[in-house]
Design a protein around this motif. Sequence first.
Motif, PDB file in Angstrom:
ATOM      1  N   TRP A  91     -60.787 -27.787  12.457  1.00 57.67           N
ATOM      2  CA  TRP A  91     -60.422 -28.196  11.105  1.00 57.67           C
ATOM      3  C   TRP A  91     -58.944 -28.537  11.090  1.00 57.67           C
ATOM      4  O   TRP A  91     -58.152 -27.820  11.671  1.00 57.67           O
ATOM      5  CB  TRP A  91     -60.665 -27.052  10.115  1.00 57.67           C
ATOM      6  N   ASN A  92     -58.583 -29.632  10.437  1.00 56.39           N
ATOM      7  CA  ASN A  92     -57.150 -29.876  10.278  1.00 56.39           C
ATOM      8  C   ASN A  92     -56.678 -29.359   8.925  1.00 56.39           C
ATOM      9  O   ASN A  92     -57.469 -28.837   8.138  1.00 56.39           O
ATOM     10  CB  ASN A  92     -56.814 -31.362  10.480  1.00 56.39           C
TER      11      ASN A  92
ATOM     12  N   ASN B 223     -58.451 -19.033   7.814  1.00 50.62           N
ATOM     13  CA  ASN B 223     -59.742 -19.397   8.404  1.00 50.62           C
ATOM     14  C   ASN B 223     -60.415 -18.196   9.047  1.00 50.62           C
ATOM     15  O   ASN B 223     -61.621 -18.004   8.935  1.00 50.62           O
ATOM     16  CB  ASN B 223     -59.518 -20.476   9.469  1.00 50.62           C
TER      17      ASN B 223
ATOM     18  N   ASP C 256     -55.908 -30.724   6.278  1.00 48.65           N
ATOM     19  CA  ASP C 256     -56.434 -31.365   5.069  1.00 48.65           C
ATOM     20  C   ASP C 256     -57.893 -31.008   4.814  1.00 48.65           C
ATOM     21  O   ASP C 256     -58.524 -31.578   3.924  1.00 48.65           O
ATOM     22  CB  ASP C 256     -56.328 -32.904   5.183  1.00 48.65           C
ATOM     23  N   GLY C 257     -58.461 -30.127   5.636  1.00 46.02           N
ATOM     24  CA  GLY C 257     -59.854 -29.754   5.432  1.00 46.02           C
ATOM     25  C   GLY C 257     -60.826 -30.699   6.102  1.00 46.02           C
ATOM     26  O   GLY C 257     -62.030 -30.636   5.880  1.00 46.02           O
ATOM     27  N   GLY C 258     -60.317 -31.622   6.932  1.00 43.52           N
ATOM     28  CA  GLY C 258     -61.214 -32.501   7.679  1.00 43.52           C
ATOM     29  C   GLY C 258     -61.398 -31.985   9.101  1.00 43.52           C
ATOM     30  O   GLY C 258     -60.729 -31.035   9.516  1.00 43.52           O
ATOM     31  N   ILE C 259     -62.331 -32.616   9.824  1.00 40.56           N
ATOM     32  CA  ILE C 259     -62.568 -32.215  11.218  1.00 40.56           C
ATOM     33  C   ILE C 259     -61.892 -33.224  12.133  1.00 40.56           C
ATOM     34  O   ILE C 259     -62.014 -34.421  11.934  1.00 40.56           O
ATOM     35  CB  ILE C 259     -64.079 -32.153  11.512  1.00 40.56           C
ATOM     36  N   GLU C 260     -61.163 -32.730  13.113  1.00 37.77           N
ATOM     37  CA  GLU C 260     -60.488 -33.636  14.042  1.00 37.77           C
ATOM     38  C   GLU C 260     -60.687 -33.140  15.461  1.00 37.77           C
ATOM     39  O   GLU C 260     -61.077 -32.002  15.693  1.00 37.77           O
ATOM     40  CB  GLU C 260     -58.991 -33.701  13.719  1.00 37.77           C
TER      41      GLU C 260
END
Lengths: 275, 426
Positions: free
Chosen positions: B188-189, B170, B191-195
């Motif tokens: 970003w986690n 990143n 898996d490419g999602g936002i958390e």
Amino acid sequence: MLLSPFPTLGERIRIALLWIWCALVILFLLVPILIPVPLSFNSGAFFIFPLEGLSTRWYEMVLGTQRWQSAIGNSLIVAFGTTLIATTLGTLTAIALSDEKFPGRRIVMPLLLSPLIVPVVITAVGSYLFYARIGLASTYAGIILAHTALASPFVVVTVAASLTGFDRNLMRAAAISGAKPLTAFFRVMLPLILPGVLSGAAFAFVTSFDEVVVVQFLASAGQRTMPLEMFIGLREKLSPAITAAATLMMALSIVLLVVANLLARRGQKRPGAAA
Amino acid sequence: MSALQPSEVDRPALARGRPAADADLKSVSAALRRAEFGDRLRSLLLAAPLLILLALSFGIPIVLLLSRAVYDPTIADALPKTTVALAGWNGQGLPVDDAFAALAADLKDNQVKGTAYELAKSLNARLPGARSQVLKTVRKLENADGQAALEAMKSVPFWSAPSTWPAIRNGTHSLTSFYLLSALDMRWNADGGIERVPPEQAIFLQVFVRTFLVAAAVTLATLLLGFPLAYLIASVPKGLAAVLIVAVLLPFWTSILVRTAAWTVLLQKFGLVNDFLLFIGIASDRLDLMYSRIGLIIAMTHIQLPFTLLPIYSVMRTIQPSQMKAAYSLGAKPLTAFRRVYLPQVFPGVMAGCLLTFILCLGYYITPALIGGASDQLISNFIANYVNVELNWEMAAALSFILLVFTLALFGIFARILGLDRLKLV
């Protein structure tokens, strides 16, 4: 005004309460700015009433020691520089904006006012970042430039207000009489809008003289201004010298702003209008 | 141009036949356009110096600062080999040994160039704990090459931890949403999602909420104190109104710093406010008002009160008393008349004053820095702290970005509903 034609007892009580509430609010407004004044003449080193005795030792400290003297000097350099640039350029811009044909007025005005809306820390940090790159950090020029951005909106607005009372036909008359544009400006326009310009200058001076956040980021030790010395003093150790400095700054600001407001009001009156 | 040609000064031509008059009109309007163009150019030239100066002294600094929030090439610049080696990695598990070798080589290069500490610091911003690990690894790598270097890398467990390599990858993207997300306590986690970040790492949302709450409390307090006073000033005879308005303007003309200084004197443990509270018996013991939320709100309310009051007063002044009389004569009770006739007309002034105060409160710096305690610092104080203490420009930029978006959005609402004219400066 307040009372209905036949006030009831309840209404009278409400109005009495309104007066009491407002009296308390006015005390709340005035006491904090008046309290430092007697404290600054205290001969003791504490902020306690009754005063131990009257003395001007804290004023002697502010006006007599090298640290404060250099701060006062720096403040004056920065404020005069800012006033000169902001007033000159702000007046020119106000004249341009007062012309209805000025392209993009609706865009330019909010842009001009934006330094007042953007939180000053963002302005200060951004200036520090940029000025450090171009060698203007820790210079008087850098501080003056940043202060000009904060002060010029006041000049533009005051001068623009005084220009609404200015009859542009006077400039045409001057041109027909053979005056060159620059002559017409100095002999016809400037004398008439001068109250507005001077008032703008006073606002610019006070804006710069009272400013501390930008200075905190841009000034090196040698460029500490009076507000910055006060800020540092307040953080480190509370000395009654602070109250003397505050009283001096307050007196200067209030005197200048009273003058500025009187001038601004005079400048907005239509020249030659029936009194 | 010959004398027979119609020209803008050839007035008799206008009296001749139609075609000639048309041509004349055209040339007249062309001349007018030229003259207007000249006028416009002249006003632009008059405004240009200030606009250019503002662009330089204000525009560029702000844009430069905001760009730091999304553009951060330090890691990519410091780790060129790693950047290349990670290009083909899918982000799952651990990358191939080539990436470890590339990172080892990059770390050694940084050590040779003397930039290892800088790198350690910027990695640490994204990867907590990285600072010490980088410096430790660099020492291990000093005399290791090839296979030995690879083994040295693998011997530090940190480099094989699951979160390390995604963070490094990143970081090698110069254009990044990392800091903006961090400023909102998000990330970003894998898996490419936002958390959301875990609660123990979340700091900024709390600060934003605190800033909003303090701004709201101060706005409410200024309204409660300011509205009745504005009403009184607008309804008393002129002479008394002038005296009362001076009481509002004197503090208004005193700088924020000076007034904050006055409050630090007043709020001391043995200061006047505590003396007063003891005297009238509200408090039985001296209160800690300095470095407290309540002290901060009192001082901010004092500074903002005129900003709320003056717009309300300027609207109230324009309301004719005869309207209230008319309401009474139609049988309205005083409170009904106030509510149905007076309040709706005052509302724009109330909105203007409250919005202005709220917007200005969002950017407060001096007063929280001097009067607030550690848990009363507002968003501006965090921005200053990231610049002065942490030397983390990216984080300061991201927080500035979000503060600026809020401020401008609220100001947009202000300008949209109330118009810029309500923003009286003088």
